[in-house]
Every structure is written in C-alpha cells, then in structure tokens.
Design an enzyme around this catalytic site. Structure first.
Site, PDB file in Angstrom:
ATOM      1  N   HIS A 177       2.861  -1.869   2.639  1.00  0.00           N
ATOM      2  CA  HIS A 177       3.432  -2.621   1.340  1.00  0.00           C
ATOM      3  C   HIS A 177       5.067  -2.590   1.507  1.00  0.00           C
ATOM      4  CE1 HIS A 177       4.379  -2.950  -3.018  1.00  0.00           C
ATOM      5  NE2 HIS A 177       5.233  -2.130  -2.415  1.00  0.00           N
ATOM      6  N   LYS A 197       0.144   2.113   4.020  1.00  0.00           N
ATOM      7  CA  LYS A 197      -1.091   2.329   3.177  1.00  0.00           C
ATOM      8  C   LYS A 197      -2.140   3.166   4.054  1.00  0.00           C
ATOM      9  CE  LYS A 197      -0.674  -2.173   0.864  1.00  0.00           C
ATOM     10  NZ  LYS A 197      -1.403  -3.215   0.451  1.00  0.00           N
ATOM     11  N   TYR A 246       0.681  -0.809  -9.139  1.00  0.00           N
ATOM     12  CA  TYR A 246       0.178  -2.102  -9.285  1.00  0.00           C
ATOM     13  C   TYR A 246       0.057  -2.734 -10.720  1.00  0.00           C
ATOM     14  CZ  TYR A 246      -0.593  -2.280  -3.879  1.00  0.00           C
ATOM     15  OH  TYR A 246      -0.405  -2.200  -2.604  1.00  0.00           O
ATOM     16  N   ARG A 260      10.296  -7.861   3.390  1.00  0.00           N
ATOM     17  CA  ARG A 260       8.897  -8.838   3.428  1.00  0.00           C
ATOM     18  C   ARG A 260       8.562  -9.446   4.653  1.00  0.00           C
ATOM     19  NH1 ARG A 260       5.280  -8.075  -1.173  1.00  0.00           N
ATOM     20  NH2 ARG A 260       5.118 -10.548  -1.173  1.00  0.00           N
ATOM     21  N   ASN A 273      -4.386  -4.319   4.657  1.00  0.00           N
ATOM     22  CA  ASN A 273      -3.265  -4.952   5.360  1.00  0.00           C
ATOM     23  C   ASN A 273      -2.064  -3.999   5.552  1.00  0.00           C
ATOM     24  OD1 ASN A 273      -2.739  -4.596   2.549  1.00  0.00           O
ATOM     25  ND2 ASN A 273      -2.058  -6.900   2.425  1.00  0.00           N
ATOM     26  N   GLU A 287       9.703   0.651  -8.196  1.00  0.00           N
ATOM     27  CA  GLU A 287       8.927   1.224  -7.259  1.00  0.00           C
ATOM     28  C   GLU A 287       9.654   2.673  -6.636  1.00  0.00           C
ATOM     29  OE1 GLU A 287       6.531  -2.702  -5.929  1.00  0.00           O
ATOM     30  OE2 GLU A 287       7.715  -1.561  -4.347  1.00  0.00           O
TER      31      GLU A 287
HETATM   32  N1  UDP Z   1      -5.178  -7.806  -2.324  1.00  0.00           N
HETATM   33  C1  UDP Z   1      -6.371  -7.914  -2.133  1.00  0.00           C
HETATM   34  N2  UDP Z   1      -6.851  -9.132  -2.415  1.00  0.00           N
HETATM   35  C2  UDP Z   1      -6.430 -10.233  -2.639  1.00  0.00           C
HETATM   36  C3  UDP Z   1      -5.140 -10.281  -2.710  1.00  0.00           C
HETATM   37  C4  UDP Z   1      -4.321  -8.642  -2.668  1.00  0.00           C
HETATM   38  O1  UDP Z   1      -7.232  -7.251  -1.613  1.00  0.00           O
HETATM   39  O2  UDP Z   1      -6.809 -11.291  -2.837  1.00  0.00           O
HETATM   40  C5  UDP Z   1      -4.584  -6.471  -2.033  1.00  0.00           C
HETATM   41  C6  UDP Z   1      -3.708  -6.351  -0.665  1.00  0.00           C
HETATM   42  O3  UDP Z   1      -3.783  -5.287  -0.076  1.00  0.00           O
HETATM   43  C7  UDP Z   1      -2.206  -6.620  -1.245  1.00  0.00           C
HETATM   44  C8  UDP Z   1      -2.134  -6.073  -2.386  1.00  0.00           C
HETATM   45  O4  UDP Z   1      -3.742  -6.327  -3.203  1.00  0.00           O
HETATM   46  O5  UDP Z   1      -1.360  -6.296  -0.252  1.00  0.00           O
HETATM   47  C9  UDP Z   1      -0.946  -6.314  -3.355  1.00  0.00           C
HETATM   48  O6  UDP Z   1      -1.159  -7.824  -3.634  1.00  0.00           O
HETATM   49  P1  UDP Z   1       0.462  -8.452  -3.585  1.00  0.00           P
HETATM   50  O7  UDP Z   1      -0.133 -10.004  -4.132  1.00  0.00           O
HETATM   51  O8  UDP Z   1       1.108  -7.846  -4.552  1.00  0.00           O
HETATM   52  O9  UDP Z   1       0.452  -8.788  -2.019  1.00  0.00           O
HETATM   53  P2  UDP Z   1       1.849  -7.969  -1.208  1.00  0.00           P
HETATM   54  O10 UDP Z   1       2.909  -7.716  -2.040  1.00  0.00           O
HETATM   55  O11 UDP Z   1       1.096  -6.637  -0.857  1.00  0.00           O
HETATM   56  O12 UDP Z   1       1.966  -8.842   0.009  1.00  0.00           O
HETATM   57 MG    MG Z   2       3.136  -7.181  -3.955  1.00  0.00          MG
END
Ligand code: UDP
Ligand code: MG
Length: 151
Positions: free
Chosen positions: A118, A12, A52, A88, A115, A129
């Site tokens: 991705h 990211k 997203y 993951r 974070n 994706e």
């Molecule tokens: N995110 C955030 N606040 C939250 C949950 C998610 O800012 O409470 C952001 C975070 O950068 C995350 C992304 O949205 O990586 C996508 O969310 P997802 O639940 O898909 O998490 P991931 O698959 O990235 O672990």
């Molecule tokens: Mg996700």
C-alpha cells in the site's frame, strides 16, 4: 516544484507471508528515501476500516478488510522528495496486471486483491494515514547519506 514529503507505505499480509518485506524496504532505501518509522502490526478490523474508510460501500470492501486482517503488516513512513507520488510509481498500478515490470506490484503480484503493498495516494491522505498508524510519532534522526542524495 518537488518538495520533501512523507508517505505511508505498508507491506500487506501477503507481502509479509511471501517474504517480500526486505525486497520492498530495499527499493525505498536504495532510491534514497529516509525511513522515519517502521513496525510489524497485526491490525484490528476496526483499525483497517478506518484506514480504508474512503472505500466503505465498495463491493470489494469486506474482502479487502478480511485480507488485510489475515496477518501482520509492516507499517512504514518514508521521507524524501515527492515521496507520495514517487512511492505510488514505485508500487505500480492497483491492478498488478496493469503494473509495469520494474514496479513492486509489476514484479511480484498478479491479483488486485493480493497486491502486496500500500502507498498513500496524496499528501493529505498520507498525513491522515501516518497519524492513524503512528499516533506515537515518528523517529527523528539525521541520515548520513542525505548530502549525497539531495543537493
Ligand atoms: N482492491 C480490490 N479490488 C478492487 C480495487 C481495489 O481488492 O477492485 C483492493 C486492493 O488491494 C487495493 C485496495 O483495495 O490495493 C485499495 O484500493 P485503492 O483503489 O485505494 O488502490 P491502491 O491505492 O491500493 O492502489
Ligand atoms: Mg488507495
């Protein structure tokens, strides 16, 4: 049973700005995954909203899109046994505070909204994706280390 899969992994904008691209690539390389596509892209808001789409309506969605559009990302496809699930695990939990040390987020991040990386969450979302980020297709080649990584 473990199967050979492809997963979409992305550094990211904060990961790029913080100089963590090489570190993240190195972990996937060293684990034995094969890099089958990679590019540096400054994505548009429209493209990121597609990526997203499942999160549209969440309170953090506008902030997430702004963050993801704030600079270039490194888009990659990695291939190997159980690439989606293992990818993951290597990334760690969404909230870095809950990510174990030894994971990418657990070693380099603190905030859920910053974070650094991705990874696709399922084989079908990985396929979507990959098609979204690499409409031109992937790179076909044989990897010399394959016989040393897989039986
Ligand atoms: N995110 C955030 N606040 C939250 C949950 C998610 O800012 O409470 C952001 C975070 O950068 C995350 C992304 O949205 O990586 C996508 O969310 P997802 O639940 O898909 O998490 P991931 O698959 O990235 O672990
Ligand atoms: Mg996700």
């Amino acid at each position: 049973m473990s199967t050979k899969e492809q997963t979409y992994i992305m550094v990211k904008p904060d990961g790029v700005q913080r100089g963590l691209v090489g570190e993240i690539i190195a972990r996937f390389e060293k684990r034995g995954f094969k890099l089958v596509a990679m590019k540096l892209v400054h994505a548009t808001t429209e493209h990121l909203e597609k990526h997203y789409a499942d999160l549209k309506g969440k309170p953090f969605f506008p902030g997430l899109i702004k963050y993801m559009a704030s600079g270039p990302v490194v888009a990659m496809v990695w291939e190997g046994l159980d690439a989606v699930k293992t990818g993951r695990v290597m990334l760690g939990a969404t909230n870095p505070l809950a990510s174990a040390p030894g994971t990418i987020r657990g070693d380099y991040a603190l905030a859920v909204g910053r974070n650094i990386c991705h990874g696709s969450d399922a084989v079908d979302s990985a396929q979507k994706e990959i098609a979204l980020w690499f409409p031109e297709g992937l790179v076909q080649y044989s990897n010399a280390m394959e016989g040393w990584v897989f039986e």
